[in-house]
Design a protein around this motif. Structure first.
Motif, PDB file in Angstrom:
ATOM      1  N   GLN A  96     -47.918 -22.645  31.411  1.00  4.06           N
ATOM      2  CA  GLN A  96     -47.122 -23.210  30.456  1.00  4.06           C
ATOM      3  C   GLN A  96     -46.497 -22.494  29.681  1.00  4.06           C
TER       4      GLN A  96
ATOM      5  N   GLU B 292     -37.081 -25.803  28.651  1.00  2.37           N
ATOM      6  CA  GLU B 292     -36.454 -26.986  28.014  1.00  2.37           C
ATOM      7  C   GLU B 292     -37.043 -28.322  28.828  1.00  2.37           C
TER       8      GLU B 292
ATOM      9  N   HIS C 289     -39.365 -28.584  30.900  1.00  2.00           N
ATOM     10  CA  HIS C 289     -40.801 -28.903  31.065  1.00  2.00           C
ATOM     11  C   HIS C 289     -41.671 -28.724  29.807  1.00  2.00           C
ATOM     12  N   ASP C 290     -40.870 -28.806  28.672  1.00  2.00           N
ATOM     13  CA  ASP C 290     -41.378 -28.710  27.365  1.00  2.00           C
ATOM     14  C   ASP C 290     -41.992 -27.307  26.962  1.00  2.00           C
TER      15      ASP C 290
END
Length: 185
Positions: free
Chosen positions: A52, A118, A120-121
């Protein structure tokens, strides 16, 4: 199967699948991480954090680009009935596409990575900020921006290595000899 036996198109397919099913991949890793009875808890926790990140997504998208270009060549070279003239033409097309990618497409890649992050935060670093490698001394670190790091130290370097590998491996006399060896065996 040994790692050298793995076909590059399977790597390409895996990367595309990770991108397409990213949310599901994150959920599975999170599920593994939350199961305290696992022997690989530390590994799952590290992976959950790493996948992430902007850095991971950048590498993922860069590999998708490169393997997307080399995939057709890889599949063609695996055919037993491949003729030398066609194979050499495919090598040249592949080199031209990689060179074009190097010359023109960093902005497109960066845009795609930022858009994915953006959606997928995932935190997007400011490209004008200084780049620091986690766990390394900031005092001794070279003073380069994130933009320089991703463009020059990753993008250009990986593409240059790929082009060098193709040039070294597929110079005409060497390539013809390898094809003849495969055909006669």
């Amino acid at each position: 199967m040994r790692p050298c036996d793995t076909r590059w198109n399977s790597h390409y397919g895996t990367i595309v699948s990770i991108i397409v099913m990213f949310e599901a991949v994150v959920e599975v890793v999170e599920w593994i991480k939350s199961d305290r009875n696992q022997d690989n808890l530390g590994e799952a926790t590290g992976l959950f954090k790493d996948i992430q990140t902007f850095d991971f997504v950048f590498h993922l998208f860069l590999m998708r680009l490169i393997l997307g270009i080399t995939n057709e060549l890889s599949q063609a070279l695996q055919k037993k009935d491949q003729d030398i003239v066609n194979a050499m033409a495919l090598v040249e097309v592949c080199k031209q596409r990689l060179q074009s990618l190097r010359d023109d497409d960093f902005g497109d890649l960066l845009h795609d990575v930022e858009k994915f992050c953006e959606e997928h935060d995932i935190v997007i670093p400011n490209m004008e900020d200084l780049h620091f490698v986690p766990g390394k001394s900031r005092r001794k670190a070279p003073k380069i921006t994130n933009f320089h790091y991703y463009r020059v130290d990753l993008y250009f370097q990986v593409l240059d290595m790929q082009l060098k590998e193709l040039n070294d491996r597929f110079n005409e006399p060497n390539f013809i000899l390898k094809i003849l060896i495969v055909w006669t065996s």
